[in-house]
Design a protein around this motif. Structure first.
Motif, PDB file in Angstrom:
ATOM      1  N   HIS A 152     -11.073   4.258   4.528  1.00  0.00           N
ATOM      2  CA  HIS A 152     -11.674   3.127   3.790  1.00  0.00           C
ATOM      3  C   HIS A 152     -10.632   2.025   3.597  1.00  0.00           C
ATOM      4  O   HIS A 152     -10.940   0.835   3.742  1.00  0.00           O
ATOM      5  N   GLU A 153      -9.405   2.433   3.261  1.00  0.00           N
ATOM      6  CA  GLU A 153      -8.336   1.458   3.092  1.00  0.00           C
ATOM      7  C   GLU A 153      -7.977   0.804   4.431  1.00  0.00           C
ATOM      8  O   GLU A 153      -7.653  -0.388   4.477  1.00  0.00           O
ATOM      9  N   LEU A 154      -8.062   1.558   5.512  1.00  0.00           N
ATOM     10  CA  LEU A 154      -7.788   0.983   6.825  1.00  0.00           C
ATOM     11  C   LEU A 154      -8.817  -0.092   7.170  1.00  0.00           C
ATOM     12  O   LEU A 154      -8.475  -1.142   7.742  1.00  0.00           O
ATOM     13  N   LEU A 155     -10.060   0.144   6.807  1.00  0.00           N
ATOM     14  CA  LEU A 155     -11.079  -0.888   7.027  1.00  0.00           C
ATOM     15  C   LEU A 155     -10.741  -2.154   6.237  1.00  0.00           C
ATOM     16  O   LEU A 155     -10.960  -3.274   6.712  1.00  0.00           O
ATOM     17  N   ARG A 156     -10.192  -1.975   5.028  1.00  0.00           N
ATOM     18  CA  ARG A 156      -9.793  -3.144   4.239  1.00  0.00           C
ATOM     19  C   ARG A 156      -8.649  -3.887   4.915  1.00  0.00           C
ATOM     20  O   ARG A 156      -8.567  -5.125   4.842  1.00  0.00           O
ATOM     21  N   MET A 157      -7.760  -3.145   5.562  1.00  0.00           N
ATOM     22  CA  MET A 157      -6.687  -3.812   6.296  1.00  0.00           C
ATOM     23  C   MET A 157      -7.253  -4.750   7.356  1.00  0.00           C
ATOM     24  O   MET A 157      -6.688  -5.806   7.637  1.00  0.00           O
ATOM     25  N   GLN A 158      -8.381  -4.374   7.959  1.00  0.00           N
ATOM     26  CA  GLN A 158      -9.004  -5.216   8.981  1.00  0.00           C
ATOM     27  C   GLN A 158      -9.767  -6.383   8.377  1.00  0.00           C
ATOM     28  O   GLN A 158      -9.655  -7.522   8.822  1.00  0.00           O
ATOM     29  N   THR A 159     -10.548  -6.102   7.329  1.00  0.00           N
ATOM     30  CA  THR A 159     -11.479  -7.110   6.830  1.00  0.00           C
ATOM     31  C   THR A 159     -10.965  -7.912   5.644  1.00  0.00           C
ATOM     32  O   THR A 159     -11.467  -8.995   5.357  1.00  0.00           O
ATOM     33  N   GLY A 160      -9.966  -7.393   4.917  1.00  0.00           N
ATOM     34  CA  GLY A 160      -9.427  -8.102   3.766  1.00  0.00           C
ATOM     35  C   GLY A 160     -10.050  -7.681   2.455  1.00  0.00           C
ATOM     36  O   GLY A 160     -10.882  -6.776   2.388  1.00  0.00           O
ATOM     37  N   GLY A 161      -9.619  -8.338   1.392  1.00  0.00           N
ATOM     38  CA  GLY A 161     -10.065  -8.002   0.043  1.00  0.00           C
ATOM     39  C   GLY A 161      -8.943  -7.359  -0.744  1.00  0.00           C
ATOM     40  O   GLY A 161      -7.929  -6.929  -0.185  1.00  0.00           O
ATOM     41  N   CYS A 162      -9.104  -7.288  -2.048  1.00  0.00           N
ATOM     42  CA  CYS A 162      -8.072  -6.772  -2.937  1.00  0.00           C
ATOM     43  C   CYS A 162      -8.517  -5.478  -3.606  1.00  0.00           C
ATOM     44  O   CYS A 162      -9.703  -5.279  -3.856  1.00  0.00           O
ATOM     45  N   LEU A 163      -7.550  -4.612  -3.893  1.00  0.00           N
ATOM     46  CA  LEU A 163      -7.822  -3.364  -4.589  1.00  0.00           C
ATOM     47  C   LEU A 163      -7.672  -3.553  -6.093  1.00  0.00           C
ATOM     48  O   LEU A 163      -6.748  -4.225  -6.547  1.00  0.00           O
ATOM     49  N   PRO A 164      -8.540  -2.939  -6.878  1.00  0.00           N
ATOM     50  CA  PRO A 164      -8.378  -2.965  -8.338  1.00  0.00           C
ATOM     51  C   PRO A 164      -7.393  -1.887  -8.787  1.00  0.00           C
ATOM     52  O   PRO A 164      -7.769  -0.901  -9.421  1.00  0.00           O
ATOM     53  N   ASP A 165      -6.118  -2.075  -8.424  1.00  0.00           N
ATOM     54  CA  ASP A 165      -5.137  -1.012  -8.665  1.00  0.00           C
ATOM     55  C   ASP A 165      -4.354  -1.187  -9.958  1.00  0.00           C
ATOM     56  O   ASP A 165      -3.286  -0.621 -10.137  1.00  0.00           O
ATOM     57  N   GLY A 166      -4.892  -1.980 -10.866  1.00  0.00           N
ATOM     58  CA  GLY A 166      -4.269  -2.078 -12.180  1.00  0.00           C
ATOM     59  C   GLY A 166      -3.014  -2.922 -12.210  1.00  0.00           C
ATOM     60  O   GLY A 166      -2.151  -2.714 -13.070  1.00  0.00           O
ATOM     61  N   ASP A 167      -2.896  -3.870 -11.283  1.00  0.00           N
ATOM     62  CA  ASP A 167      -1.778  -4.802 -11.285  1.00  0.00           C
ATOM     63  C   ASP A 167      -0.433  -4.086 -11.330  1.00  0.00           C
ATOM     64  O   ASP A 167       0.403  -4.318 -12.204  1.00  0.00           O
ATOM     65  N   GLY A 168      -0.238  -3.166 -10.378  1.00  0.00           N
ATOM     66  CA  GLY A 168       1.045  -2.494 -10.276  1.00  0.00           C
ATOM     67  C   GLY A 168       1.032  -1.041 -10.683  1.00  0.00           C
ATOM     68  O   GLY A 168       2.079  -0.407 -10.770  1.00  0.00           O
ATOM     69  N   GLN A 169      -0.123  -0.487 -10.929  1.00  0.00           N
ATOM     70  CA  GLN A 169      -0.213   0.926 -11.289  1.00  0.00           C
ATOM     71  C   GLN A 169       0.391   1.787 -10.183  1.00  0.00           C
ATOM     72  O   GLN A 169       0.203   1.529  -9.013  1.00  0.00           O
ATOM     73  N   ASN A 170       1.110   2.818 -10.571  1.00  0.00           N
ATOM     74  CA  ASN A 170       1.779   3.719  -9.615  1.00  0.00           C
ATOM     75  C   ASN A 170       2.715   2.963  -8.673  1.00  0.00           C
ATOM     76  O   ASN A 170       2.858   3.307  -7.507  1.00  0.00           O
ATOM     77  N   ASN A 171       3.337   1.917  -9.205  1.00  0.00           N
ATOM     78  CA  ASN A 171       4.309   1.126  -8.456  1.00  0.00           C
ATOM     79  C   ASN A 171       3.710   0.493  -7.204  1.00  0.00           C
ATOM     80  O   ASN A 171       4.404   0.276  -6.206  1.00  0.00           O
ATOM     81  N   GLN A 172       2.417   0.195  -7.243  1.00  0.00           N
ATOM     82  CA  GLN A 172       1.757  -0.529  -6.154  1.00  0.00           C
ATOM     83  C   GLN A 172       0.935  -1.668  -6.750  1.00  0.00           C
ATOM     84  O   GLN A 172       0.443  -1.580  -7.871  1.00  0.00           O
ATOM     85  N   ASN A 173       0.782  -2.726  -5.973  1.00  0.00           N
ATOM     86  CA  ASN A 173       0.100  -3.899  -6.495  1.00  0.00           C
ATOM     87  C   ASN A 173      -0.556  -4.667  -5.358  1.00  0.00           C
ATOM     88  O   ASN A 173       0.097  -5.398  -4.616  1.00  0.00           O
ATOM     89  N   SER A 174      -1.850  -4.488  -5.193  1.00  0.00           N
ATOM     90  CA  SER A 174      -2.609  -5.228  -4.198  1.00  0.00           C
ATOM     91  C   SER A 174      -2.776  -6.675  -4.642  1.00  0.00           C
ATOM     92  O   SER A 174      -2.993  -6.954  -5.827  1.00  0.00           O
ATOM     93  N   CYS A 175      -2.648  -7.594  -3.708  1.00  0.00           N
ATOM     94  CA  CYS A 175      -2.820  -9.030  -3.966  1.00  0.00           C
ATOM     95  C   CYS A 175      -2.014  -9.479  -5.186  1.00  0.00           C
ATOM     96  O   CYS A 175      -2.575  -9.946  -6.180  1.00  0.00           O
ATOM     97  N   PRO A 176      -0.681  -9.329  -5.129  1.00  0.00           N
ATOM     98  CA  PRO A 176       0.133  -9.651  -6.308  1.00  0.00           C
ATOM     99  C   PRO A 176       0.159 -11.133  -6.657  1.00  0.00           C
ATOM    100  O   PRO A 176       0.465 -11.494  -7.791  1.00  0.00           O
TER     101      PRO A 176
END
Length: 594
Positions: A152-176
C-alpha cells in the motif's frame, strides 16, 4: 515458497560461464559470449538508430555520499556515489548523447528505496523519490525492498499523498514541509510478475513501451525477484502472488511484438556474482540466478538490466539460441551508471547485438554537484537533524563491528540480540523472553561513534528497516530445528552465504564438518546456562521478518502465542541509553567444534 527448478540448479552447481579475459575488444566479446569491456566505442552504422540507455539499481535511498573508506562509498578505491554527483553524471551523459544526435532513456532495476539511510527513511523515502524525479528516471522495476513498508505504501510512492503519521511519530515524518506536498514518482514502476492473489491484475503495469522521435519502439519489462515473499515482512506482501521471472517475461514477448515492439529489455531485480567483485566492467566466472534466468529468457529479449546482488558487472551471455545477450548491473548506492548504446536496425526495428555496447561508469565526485539535488538534500538534512543528531549513548570503543568470527558470531550481532531480549515492549502476560534471535542480513553497517558518542542516526544506519519485535513460544524441539535451518535448505553450504542467527540467552556449538541437518553438536545447546529440554516451552523474541519465516527459517512460523511489541530500532536505541557507556561483549555464545 518452494524453490524453483532454476534455484535448485543454481544451488547445486552455481554454474559459471566461460569468459574471455578483461580487455578483449567489445565486438569480439559480444561475438563469442565472452567478457564485455567497452573502453572504446564501436562505430555506429548509418542504417541503425542509436539509443542511449542509462541504468542504475539498488540505490537504497543513498542521497548523501557514503564514507569513501567504506565499501558503500567507493569503487576499487575511487570515491563514488551521492545523488548530487549521480544527477550531474546523468545530465552529462544525456548531453553527450544529444550532441551525437542520439536520444536517451533512464531506467532502474529495483531497490531504489528501502533499507535507506535516515536522511530518506525518516521521511518514508519521499526525498529519494523526489531526487529520482529530478534525475530524469523514466521507468523502474520493483525490487524486494520497495515492499519494506508494504505494498500500500509502495502505491503511495507512485501516486503521491501524505501519511497521517503524527508529525514525526516513531522518528518518521511524511510530508514534513506543509508547503510542499508529496506528489509521487514521475517515473513508472513496473511489476510484471507481481499479481493480486486470485486475479490476473498486476500490482503495477507489466511493461512500458517508449517510442522515440523516429518511431523506434523499445519495450521494457519490469521484473521483481520471485523469492521476494521469503525475504520481506509477510504483511508487506500479503494478498500478492509472485510468479517465475522467466515464464512471466516470456509470455509478454508475443504481446509486445503484436504492438510493434522488436527491441525488448528486461529490468530484472535479481542478479549474479562475478568471481572477481572488482571487475565491475566485465564478469569473470559469473554465477548466480541471473545466469539461469538469461538461459531461460526468450531469445527475442535483447538485454537484461539486473540488480539485487549489489555487484557491478558487464556481461555477454548466450541466450538459448546461442546468441550473445547483454547482461549488466550497476553495483549499488549510485556508485555506477551503466551506459548502454542500443543499436537498432532501422529495417527490422530489432536490436543489433553485435553493435550494442555497454559501459559501467564510476559516479566520480570530481564533477560539479547538481544544484537542485543539493538543495533537496540540504532541505531534508535540516529537517532530519533533530532526530539524527540526538545522542543516545556512548561507546568505550570507536565502533562495534558486524564482522563475524570463525563461528559466524559478531560483537554487533550480540549487542542487537541483547537489546531485543531486554526490550519491555515484548513482555506480555508476565512472560518475558529468555532467548533472542537476530538475522545478520538486517545488520546493515558497523555501529560507529563520534569520539565515543552514538547518535540515533548512527544507530539507524545499523538497523534501518523499522521492523517490529515479536515474542513467541517455541519448544526445545522447535529451537533445535531452527538452529539446523541455519545450515540447510536455502541456507545450505552452496548458498551465497550462511545466515547464522545472532543470539542472546542461548549458547551452542556447531560442527562445520557435519552433514546438513546435524550440524549442531548434540547436547551443546544451553539456555540461561541450562541444557535445552526438547519438551520445554521457551519464550523467545525476534523481529517480524524472521517471525514470518524470512531468510529460510520456517521454524519460526511454527511458534505459538505471538505478541507484537515495539520497533527494533527503538529497542536498540533504548538499550544503548540504558547501558551508557557500552563495552562490546565477547563473541562466546556460538562456537565451532565436534
Amino acid at each position: 515458497m518452494a524453490l524453483t527448478g532454476r534455484d535448485k540448479t543454481w544451488l547445486r552447481g552455481r554454474r559459471a560461464v566461460g569468459l574471455l579475459a578483461a580487455g578483449t575488444a567489445a565486438v569480439l566479446g559480444l561475438a563469442t559470449g565472452g567478457t564485455v569491456t567497452q573502453a572504446a566505442e564501436a562505430k555506429p552504422k548509418p542504417t541503425h538508430t542509436q539509443i542511449e540507455l542509462l541504468a542504475i539499481n539498488d540505490f537504497h535511498g543513498n542521497l548523501a555520499p557514503n564514507s569513501p573508506t567504506s565499501s558503500s562509498g567507493n569503487v576499487n578505491g575511487v570515491p563514488a556515489g551521492g545523488a548530487e554527483y549521480l544527477a550531474t553524471h546523468l545530465k552529462q551523459l544525456r548531453a553527450a548523447a544529444a550532441a551525437k544526435g542520439e536520444e536517451t532513456v533512464t531506467v532502474a532495476a529495483g531497490d531504489l528505496i528501502g533499507a535507506s539511510p535516515l536522511l530518506s527513511a525518516a521521511f518514508h523515502d519521499e526525498p529519494t523519490i523526489e531526487a529520482l524525479n529530478g534525475m530524469g528516471l523514466e521507468v523502474a522495476s520493483v525490487g524486494n525492498h520497495e515492499f519494506d513498508e508494504g505494498w500500500h505504501e509502495l502505491l503511495r510512492m507512485q501516486t503521491g499523498g501524505c501519511l497521517p503519521d503524527g508529525d514525526g511519530q516513531n522518528n518518521q515524518n511524511s510530508c514534513p514541509d506543509p508547503a510542499t506536498p508529496f506528489t509521487g514518482a514521475k517515473f513508472k514502476y513496473l511489476s510484471a510478475n507481481v499479481y493480486f492473489e486470485n486475479t490476473q491484475e498486476t500490482l503495477f503495469a507489466p511493461y512500458k513501451i517508449k517510442t522515440f522521435k523516429d518511431g523506434r519502439k523499445v519495450g521494457f519489462i519490469g521484473m521483481t525477484l520471485e523469492n521476494t515473499p521469503n525475504i520481506v515482512t509477510k504483511s508487506g506482501v500479503e494478498g500478492l502472488t509472485f510468479t517465475d521471472e522467466v515464464e512471466t517475461a516470456n509470455k509478454l514477448v508475443p504481446i509486445l511484438k503484436k504492438k510493434g515492439v522488436e527491441s525488448i529489455v528486461v529490468l530484472l531485480h535479481e542478479g549474479g556474482f562475478p568471481a572477481d567483485p572488482k571487475a565491475y566492467n566485465s564478469c569473470p566466472g559469473i554465477s548466480g540466478p541471473v545466469v539461469d534466468i538469461n538461459a531461460g529468457l526468450d531469445p527475442e529479449i535483447d538485454a537484461i538490466i539486473s540488480g539485487h546482488t549489489h555487484q557491478g558487472y558487464n556481461c555477454s551471455l548466450k541466450d538459448s539460441n546461442g546468441v550473445p545477450r547483454l547482461v549488466t548491473s550497476a553495483s549499488s548506492f549510485g556508485k555506477l551508471v551503466t551506459d548502454v548504446r542500443l543499436s537498432i536496425d532501422n529495417a527490422t526495428g530489432d536490436v543489433d547485438r553485435v553493435n550494442t555496447l555497454a559501459n559501467n561508469l564510476i559516479v566520480t565526485q570530481d564533477v560539479p554537484k547538481d544544484g537542485k539535488t543539493s538543495a533537496l538534500i540540504s532541505k531534508y538534512q535540516t529537517l532530519v537533524a533533530p532526530i539524527a543528531n540526538k545522542v543516545i549513548g556512548h561507546l568505550t570503543t570507536t565502533s562495534v563491528s558486524r564482522t563475524t568470527d570463525e563461528s559466524l558470531e559478531s560483537p554487533l550481532g550480540n549487542l542487537i540480540a541483547d537489546a531485543q531480549l531486554a526490550d519491555p515492549s515484548v513482555v506480555t502476560g508476565g512472560k518475558t523472553p529468555v532467548v533472542a534471535f537476530m538475522n545478520p542480513g538486517g545488520i546493515r553497517a558497523d555501529l560507529e561513534s563520534n569520539a565515543g558518542e552514538v547518535t540515533f542516526g548512527q544507530a539507524f544506519t545499523v538497523q534501518p528497516f523499522n521492523n517490529f519485535l515479536v515474542s513467541m513460544d517455541m519448544t526445545g524441539t522447535q529451537i533445535k530445528a531452527l538452529l539446523e535451518q541455519q545450515f540447510s535448505g536455502v541456507n545450505g553450504p552452496e548458498a551465497p552465504k550462511f545466515k547464522v542467527l545472532q543470539v542472546a540467552g542461548i549458547t551452542y556449538t556447531w560442527n562445520p564438518a557435519a552433514a546438513a541437518g546435524s550440524k549442531v553438536v548434540p547436547g551443546s545447546i544451553k539456555i540461561a546456562g541450562q541444557p535445552l529440554v526438547d519438551g520445554t516451552t521457551y519464550r523467545i523474541v525476534t523481529n517480524n521478518f524472521l517471525s514470518d519465516g524470512g531468510d529460510g527459517f520456517p521454524a519460526f512460523t511454527t511458534a505459538t502465542n505471538k505478541f507484537f511489541g515495539g520497533l527494533d530500532i527503538d529497542a536498540f536505541a533504548n538499550y544503548l541509553t540504558a547501558h551508557d557507556p557500552y563495552t562490546p561483549a565477547p563473541t562466546d555464545r556460538i562456537s565451532t567444534g565436534s
